[in-house]
Design a protein around this motif. Sequence first.
Motif, mmCIF file in Angstrom:
data_model
loop_
_atom_site.group_PDB
_atom_site.id
_atom_site.type_symbol
_atom_site.label_atom_id
_atom_site.label_comp_id
_atom_site.label_asym_id
_atom_site.label_seq_id
_atom_site.Cartn_x
_atom_site.Cartn_y
_atom_site.Cartn_z
ATOM 1 N N ALA A 9 0.841 -1.201 0.000
ATOM 2 C CA ALA A 9 0.000 0.000 0.000
ATOM 3 C C ALA A 9 0.874 1.248 0.000
ATOM 4 C CB ALA A 9 -0.932 0.012 1.212
ATOM 5 N N PHE A 10 1.928 1.230 0.788
ATOM 6 C CA PHE A 10 2.809 2.393 0.842
ATOM 7 C C PHE A 10 3.556 2.560 -0.477
ATOM 8 C CE2 PHE A 10 6.234 5.137 2.125
ATOM 9 C CZ PHE A 10 5.555 6.061 2.898
ATOM 10 N N THR A 11 3.989 1.459 -1.070
ATOM 11 C CA THR A 11 4.693 1.517 -2.350
ATOM 12 C C THR A 11 3.785 2.107 -3.424
ATOM 13 O OG1 THR A 11 6.041 -0.384 -1.738
ATOM 14 C CG2 THR A 11 5.916 0.153 -4.085
ATOM 15 N N ASP A 12 2.528 1.693 -3.465
ATOM 16 C CA ASP A 12 1.564 2.251 -4.417
ATOM 17 C C ASP A 12 1.390 3.748 -4.195
ATOM 18 O OD1 ASP A 12 1.216 -0.265 -5.459
ATOM 19 O OD2 ASP A 12 -0.707 -0.624 -4.442
ATOM 20 N N PHE A 13 1.258 4.125 -2.937
ATOM 21 C CA PHE A 13 1.101 5.536 -2.597
ATOM 22 C C PHE A 13 2.311 6.344 -3.071
ATOM 23 C CE2 PHE A 13 2.471 8.749 0.510
ATOM 24 C CZ PHE A 13 1.490 9.705 0.298
ATOM 25 N N VAL A 14 3.505 5.839 -2.814
ATOM 26 C CA VAL A 14 4.726 6.563 -3.177
ATOM 27 C C VAL A 14 4.836 6.691 -4.693
ATOM 28 C CG1 VAL A 14 7.265 6.488 -3.119
ATOM 29 C CG2 VAL A 14 5.955 6.011 -1.049
ATOM 30 N N GLU A 15 4.491 5.624 -5.417
ATOM 31 C CA GLU A 15 4.544 5.688 -6.875
ATOM 32 C C GLU A 15 3.591 6.747 -7.418
ATOM 33 O OE1 GLU A 15 3.895 1.734 -8.351
ATOM 34 O OE2 GLU A 15 5.847 1.032 -7.637
ATOM 35 N N GLU A 16 2.417 6.883 -6.815
ATOM 36 C CA GLU A 16 1.435 7.872 -7.259
ATOM 37 C C GLU A 16 1.800 9.285 -6.813
ATOM 38 O OE1 GLU A 16 -2.260 6.544 -5.640
ATOM 39 O OE2 GLU A 16 -2.232 4.678 -6.781
ATOM 40 N N SER A 17 2.513 9.379 -5.705
ATOM 41 C CA SER A 17 2.797 10.680 -5.100
ATOM 42 C C SER A 17 4.293 10.905 -4.942
ATOM 43 C CB SER A 17 2.128 10.758 -3.727
ATOM 44 O OG SER A 17 0.770 10.438 -3.811
ATOM 45 N N THR A 18 5.073 10.399 -5.869
ATOM 46 C CA THR A 18 6.520 10.433 -5.709
ATOM 47 C C THR A 18 7.049 11.837 -5.469
ATOM 48 O OG1 THR A 18 6.814 8.442 -7.025
ATOM 49 C CG2 THR A 18 8.726 9.869 -6.792
ATOM 50 N N LEU A 19 6.728 12.768 -6.334
ATOM 51 C CA LEU A 19 7.283 14.112 -6.183
ATOM 52 C C LEU A 19 6.801 14.795 -4.906
ATOM 53 C CD1 LEU A 19 9.147 16.272 -7.222
ATOM 54 C CD2 LEU A 19 7.251 17.131 -8.627
ATOM 55 N N PRO A 20 5.486 14.825 -4.624
ATOM 56 C CA PRO A 20 5.062 15.457 -3.369
ATOM 57 C C PRO A 20 5.641 14.774 -2.131
ATOM 58 C CG PRO A 20 3.168 15.131 -4.802
ATOM 59 C CD PRO A 20 4.338 14.440 -5.438
ATOM 60 N N TYR A 21 5.744 13.459 -2.154
ATOM 61 C CA TYR A 21 6.315 12.733 -1.017
ATOM 62 C C TYR A 21 7.794 13.081 -0.862
ATOM 63 C CZ TYR A 21 7.908 9.014 2.024
ATOM 64 O OH TYR A 21 8.487 8.327 3.056
ATOM 65 N N ARG A 22 8.541 13.078 -1.961
ATOM 66 C CA ARG A 22 9.965 13.423 -1.901
ATOM 67 C C ARG A 22 10.160 14.852 -1.431
ATOM 68 N NH1 ARG A 22 12.802 12.627 -7.076
ATOM 69 N NH2 ARG A 22 14.624 13.077 -5.817
ATOM 70 N N GLN A 23 9.300 15.763 -1.887
ATOM 71 C CA GLN A 23 9.394 17.156 -1.441
ATOM 72 C C GLN A 23 9.156 17.255 0.063
ATOM 73 O OE1 GLN A 23 6.488 18.828 -4.142
ATOM 74 N NE2 GLN A 23 8.082 19.781 -5.378
ATOM 75 N N MET A 24 8.152 16.544 0.549
ATOM 76 C CA MET A 24 7.847 16.570 1.979
ATOM 77 C C MET A 24 9.016 16.008 2.783
ATOM 78 S SD MET A 24 4.877 14.539 4.093
ATOM 79 C CE MET A 24 5.624 12.970 3.654
ATOM 80 N N MET A 25 9.570 14.877 2.364
ATOM 81 C CA MET A 25 10.662 14.267 3.109
ATOM 82 C C MET A 25 11.927 15.125 3.030
ATOM 83 S SD MET A 25 9.124 11.912 4.576
ATOM 84 C CE MET A 25 10.409 11.012 5.409
ATOM 85 N N THR A 26 12.129 15.813 1.922
ATOM 86 C CA THR A 26 13.254 16.747 1.801
ATOM 87 C C THR A 26 13.090 17.893 2.788
ATOM 88 O OG1 THR A 26 13.639 16.171 -0.505
ATOM 89 C CG2 THR A 26 14.483 18.303 0.228
ATOM 90 N N TYR A 27 11.868 18.361 2.954
ATOM 91 C CA TYR A 27 11.574 19.414 3.932
ATOM 92 C C TYR A 27 11.987 18.959 5.334
ATOM 93 C CZ TYR A 27 8.685 22.302 6.998
ATOM 94 O OH TYR A 27 8.243 23.110 8.014
ATOM 95 N N TYR A 28 11.604 17.749 5.713
ATOM 96 C CA TYR A 28 11.970 17.222 7.031
ATOM 97 C C TYR A 28 13.483 17.050 7.162
ATOM 98 C CZ TYR A 28 7.109 16.364 8.295
ATOM 99 O OH TYR A 28 5.789 16.524 8.615
ATOM 100 N N ASN A 29 14.117 16.538 6.111
ATOM 101 C CA ASN A 29 15.557 16.345 6.147
ATOM 102 C C ASN A 29 16.295 17.679 6.287
ATOM 103 O OD1 ASN A 29 17.788 14.561 6.109
ATOM 104 N ND2 ASN A 29 18.196 15.150 3.992
ATOM 105 N N CYS A 30 15.847 18.693 5.571
ATOM 106 C CA CYS A 30 16.465 20.021 5.668
ATOM 107 C C CYS A 30 16.246 20.622 7.052
ATOM 108 C CB CYS A 30 15.914 20.947 4.593
ATOM 109 S SG CYS A 30 16.475 20.507 2.928
ATOM 110 N N ALA A 31 15.072 20.418 7.617
ATOM 111 C CA ALA A 31 14.796 20.910 8.970
ATOM 112 C C ALA A 31 15.735 20.240 9.970
ATOM 113 C CB ALA A 31 13.340 20.661 9.344
#
Length: 120
Positions: A9-31
Amino acid sequence: MANLKLVDAFTDFVEESTLPYRQMMTYYNCALMEVETKFKVLNEQFSLFYDRNPIESIHTRIKSQSSILKKLQKKNLALTIPNIENNLFDIAGVRVVCSFTEDIYSLADSFLSQDDVRLI
């Protein structure tokens, strides 16, 4: 079997939302990098002014994809970027280890007195 279903389920979600998910995780990593840098600067300031370094170590971590999914399911929340951002408060973490209790309070006070830091 249930864990495999969660991962799928998570893999499907990530494939559909790759860019928004990566942007969100980049935000956390930068913080995390910013908070870690702030603590390193405070450690240097303590060294300069008090001739000692109160921080023994700084450890950071980002919650794994499977942990994010499990936490959403535990809270009965749909797998969406807004649900992750608005309902999970432990995606990123920083652990600062000091040798002395009084150093913890001094560092916390110094950290929280910065104008761009807000305690939630």
